[in-house]
Motif scaffolding. Structure first.
Motif, PDB file in Angstrom:
ATOM      1  N   GLU A 156      10.230   2.480  -8.684  1.00  0.00           N
ATOM      2  CA  GLU A 156      10.436   1.175  -8.041  1.00  0.00           C
ATOM      3  C   GLU A 156      10.977   0.121  -9.006  1.00  0.00           C
ATOM      4  OE1 GLU A 156       7.706   2.982  -7.975  1.00  0.00           O
ATOM      5  OE2 GLU A 156       7.162   3.375  -5.900  1.00  0.00           O
ATOM      6  N   MET A 179      15.783   3.916  -3.786  1.00  0.00           N
ATOM      7  CA  MET A 179      15.449   2.745  -4.595  1.00  0.00           C
ATOM      8  C   MET A 179      16.364   2.621  -5.814  1.00  0.00           C
ATOM      9  SD  MET A 179      11.343   2.933  -4.296  1.00  0.00           S
ATOM     10  CE  MET A 179      10.620   2.940  -2.653  1.00  0.00           C
ATOM     11  N   CYS A 226       2.125  -4.152  -4.937  1.00  0.00           N
ATOM     12  CA  CYS A 226       0.994  -3.609  -4.177  1.00  0.00           C
ATOM     13  C   CYS A 226       0.832  -4.295  -2.820  1.00  0.00           C
ATOM     14  CB  CYS A 226      -0.323  -3.753  -4.922  1.00  0.00           C
ATOM     15  SG  CYS A 226      -0.503  -2.531  -6.192  1.00  0.00           S
ATOM     16  N   SER A 227       0.736  -3.485  -1.768  1.00  0.00           N
ATOM     17  CA  SER A 227       0.617  -4.030  -0.407  1.00  0.00           C
ATOM     18  C   SER A 227      -0.617  -4.912  -0.271  1.00  0.00           C
ATOM     19  CB  SER A 227       0.546  -2.884   0.596  1.00  0.00           C
ATOM     20  OG  SER A 227       1.803  -2.291   0.738  1.00  0.00           O
ATOM     21  N   GLY A 274       6.940  -4.283  -4.581  1.00  0.00           N
ATOM     22  CA  GLY A 274       6.221  -2.995  -4.535  1.00  0.00           C
ATOM     23  C   GLY A 274       5.236  -2.971  -3.396  1.00  0.00           C
ATOM     24  N   ALA A 275       5.700  -3.266  -2.179  1.00  0.00           N
ATOM     25  CA  ALA A 275       4.772  -3.303  -1.042  1.00  0.00           C
ATOM     26  C   ALA A 275       5.426  -2.619   0.142  1.00  0.00           C
ATOM     27  CB  ALA A 275       4.433  -4.744  -0.679  1.00  0.00           C
ATOM     28  N   SER A 276       4.801  -1.549   0.600  1.00  0.00           N
ATOM     29  CA  SER A 276       5.401  -0.722   1.655  1.00  0.00           C
ATOM     30  C   SER A 276       4.712  -0.889   3.004  1.00  0.00           C
ATOM     31  CB  SER A 276       5.289   0.752   1.251  1.00  0.00           C
ATOM     32  OG  SER A 276       3.906   1.066   1.133  1.00  0.00           O
ATOM     33  N   SER A 277       3.606  -1.641   3.042  1.00  0.00           N
ATOM     34  CA  SER A 277       2.832  -1.677   4.290  1.00  0.00           C
ATOM     35  C   SER A 277       3.617  -2.320   5.441  1.00  0.00           C
ATOM     36  CB  SER A 277       1.534  -2.483   4.083  1.00  0.00           C
ATOM     37  OG  SER A 277       0.962  -2.745   5.349  1.00  0.00           O
ATOM     38  N   TRP A 286       8.298  10.594  -1.578  1.00  0.00           N
ATOM     39  CA  TRP A 286       8.142   9.972  -2.900  1.00  0.00           C
ATOM     40  C   TRP A 286       7.015  10.585  -3.734  1.00  0.00           C
ATOM     41  CZ3 TRP A 286       3.335   8.073  -2.193  1.00  0.00           C
ATOM     42  CH2 TRP A 286       3.011   7.370  -1.019  1.00  0.00           C
ATOM     43  N   HIS A 312      11.156  -4.127  -1.626  1.00  0.00           N
ATOM     44  CA  HIS A 312      10.634  -2.777  -1.365  1.00  0.00           C
ATOM     45  C   HIS A 312      10.646  -2.576   0.151  1.00  0.00           C
ATOM     46  CE1 HIS A 312       8.051   0.666  -0.998  1.00  0.00           C
ATOM     47  NE2 HIS A 312       7.819   0.729  -2.285  1.00  0.00           N
ATOM     48  N   TRP A 329      -1.713   1.373  -6.832  1.00  0.00           N
ATOM     49  CA  TRP A 329      -0.426   1.705  -7.441  1.00  0.00           C
ATOM     50  C   TRP A 329      -0.245   0.844  -8.689  1.00  0.00           C
ATOM     51  CZ3 TRP A 329       4.070  -1.641  -7.204  1.00  0.00           C
ATOM     52  CH2 TRP A 329       5.274  -1.021  -7.584  1.00  0.00           C
TER      53      TRP A 329
HETATM   54  C1  LIG Z   1       6.847   4.316  -2.427  1.00  0.00           C
HETATM   55  C2  LIG Z   1       5.573   3.635  -2.903  1.00  0.00           C
HETATM   56  C3  LIG Z   1       4.784   4.550  -3.823  1.00  0.00           C
HETATM   57  C4  LIG Z   1       4.715   3.245  -1.687  1.00  0.00           C
HETATM   58  O1  LIG Z   1       3.638   2.398  -2.080  1.00  0.00           O
HETATM   59  C5  LIG Z   1       4.050   1.184  -2.757  1.00  0.00           C
HETATM   60  C6  LIG Z   1       2.816   0.423  -3.175  1.00  0.00           C
HETATM   61  C7  LIG Z   1       2.133  -0.259  -1.995  1.00  0.00           C
HETATM   62  O2  LIG Z   1       2.697  -0.314  -0.884  1.00  0.00           O
HETATM   63  O3  LIG Z   1       1.028  -0.780  -2.223  1.00  0.00           O
HETATM   64  C8  LIG Z   1       4.879   1.529  -3.987  1.00  0.00           C
HETATM   65  N1  LIG Z   1       5.945   2.436  -3.628  1.00  0.00           N
END
Ligand SMILES: CC1(C)CO[C@@H](CC(=O)O)CN1
Length: 430
Positions: A312, A269, A84-85, A106-109, A233, A125, A20
């Motif tokens: 984001e 967001m 980034c996750s 910016g991390a959704s994991s 998304w 995030h 991302w």
């Molecule tokens: C909704 C999204 C696209 C999920 O991945 C995120 C990036 C990530 O988690 O690495 C950014 N936002």
């Protein structure tokens, strides 16, 4: 003047291919926030916040080397921002050795919610699991107690499904089958049909989503007897673009037919109302300022040429405000203890604990909505539900998990004119 600067590190995914590249919009947004917080008279009185930013290309290895450069060279950085996750996983796992709070925009994991592995991680995030209470709420609203899951075999979706399964069990919802695929969904979709799946939750990236949709068309697993939940998304016209490029054998028309009626869930967001946020701007004011900035950076915003991470950007803007508010509170607390942020070092646990406590209790209205963190450092966020009606996404409502409040507009449409069943009903015809 130099000694009254509070330094933080910022790791943004800008260049690169894999993952991302959200830093393209998030770095400008963070810089905007820096200007704004440093202009606030009664915030960080007498101090200036300074951001040292670098590009991780959304690569954990590069992210790690950027982090070491930030930490091995003076001046001390009091906190790290990251996106980034994969990069946040690496940076947050290492950061505890320096007693550093890491704020991820910016991390959704879902894996990042583990306080044992990431004791100092916070994120503006939301975790991908934020969709799950909304999915359960919708299944209950329409009386569906039998659901199937189709997922791409990626870590973020595997851990999201584990959370969804636990919540389904709690809610007495039967998961009739859970199918996963690496990149070709053909067999997984066949198995859904074999198990008479009618209500399906789909978890995959957008390229896989196009392959799934075309497979649903070919196997007729769409239309009035089926309800599909996709992730919200993707870009709005995702099911009509890149078909030749990605070897999709369905026409635009066939993709539209398969896509008609599907629902999506996504985390909000951008603050939805016109309220003035802590920065003095409304979310719309922020959008206008960001668009101007991005145009100056060469993006053709007026022709929908947005940089990655635009969605984001409010999360990065609010992450910097979270830092400023937390440092402000820490400075007040430390002065009462006869201490000061000037004494910060990577070994000073007392100051690190004060910074952690300050972030943990940070709450404010930001351009991304109400900003607050759970005990695992997760962003508490609203979710939005949409449905494709006549080929276009229509907002159906919002869900606030905290208060279990579903705001519903009653505009959903069913192809067969009534709510589909979650199973085949054998009517005993007497
Ligand atoms: C909704 C999204 C696209 C999920 O991945 C995120 C990036 C990530 O988690 O690495 C950014 N936002």
């Amino acid at each position: 003047e130099e000694e009254n600067v509070l330094h933080i590190g910022g790791i943004f995914p800008v260049a690169g291919e894999g993952g991302w590249q959200g830093g393209q919009a998030c770095m400008p947004a963070a810089r905007l926030a820096l200007e704004d917080v440093n202009r606030e008279k009664n915030l960080l009185r007498g101090y200036r916040l300074h951001l040292h930013s670098n590009d991780s290309e959304c690569e954990p290895g590069l992210g790690a080397s950027v982090m070491y450069n930030l930490l091995y060279f003076p001046p001390y950085k009091l906190m790290l921002l990251a996106g980034c996750s994969t990069v946040c996983t690496t940076v947050a796992e290492a950061a505890k050795m320096w007693n550093l709070v890491v704020l991820c925009y910016g991390a959704s994991s879902p894996a990042l919610s583990d306080r044992n592995r990431f004791p100092t991680l916070f994120r503006t995030h939301p975790s991908a699991t934020v969709h799950n209470p909304t999915r359960i709420k919708l299944l209950q609203k329409f009386g569906w107690s039998r659901v199937a899951i189709l997922q791409q075999a990626e870590e973020v979706f595997i851990s999201t499904v584990e959370d969804l399964e636990a919540r389904c069990k709690e809610a007495g919802i039967e998961i009739v089958t859970r199918q996963s695929f690496l990149s070709d969904p053909t067999d997984a979709v066949k198995n859904l049909r074999r198990q008479d799946a009618r209500i399906v939750v789909g978890l995959f990236y957008v390229v896989a989503a196009r392959r799934v949709l075309c497979e649903l068309y070919h196997q007729k697993l769409y239309g009035q007897s089926y309800v599909w939940f996709f992730i919200g998304w993707y870009e709005d016209d995702w099911f009509e673009i890149n078909l030749e490029k990605e070897g999709i054998t369905c026409t635009k028309e066939q993709m539209r037919m398969a896509a008609e009626g599907h629902m999506t869930t996504e985390a909000l967001m951008w603050n939805q109302n016109n309220d003035t946020t802590i920065s003095g701007m409304t979310a719309e004011d922020f959008r206008k300022r960001l668009n101007k900035l991005l145009k100056d950076d060469g993006y053709d915003i007026d022709n929908d040429r947005y940089p990655e991470g635009y969605q984001e950007a409010p999360l990065a803007y609010d992450a910097v405000w979270s830092v400023a508010l937390a440092f402000n509170r820490t400075m007040e607390r430390l002065s009462k203890l006869g201490n000061s942020l000037k004494n910060f070092t990577y070994e000073n646990k007392e100051i690190a604990d004060e910074i952690y406590a300050a972030v943990n209790s940070t709450q404010f209205l930001g351009v991304s909505g109400h900003v607050a963190f759970s005990s695992q450092g997760d962003r508490i966020a609203l979710t939005q539900i949409e449905q494709v009606i006549d080929g276009k996404y229509v907002k159906l409502g919002y869900y606030d998990t905290q208060s279990d409040n579903l705001t519903w507009r009653n505009v959903e449409r069913w192809i067969g004119g009534k709510v589909p069943q979650d199973r085949t009903i054998i009517r005993n015809v007497l």
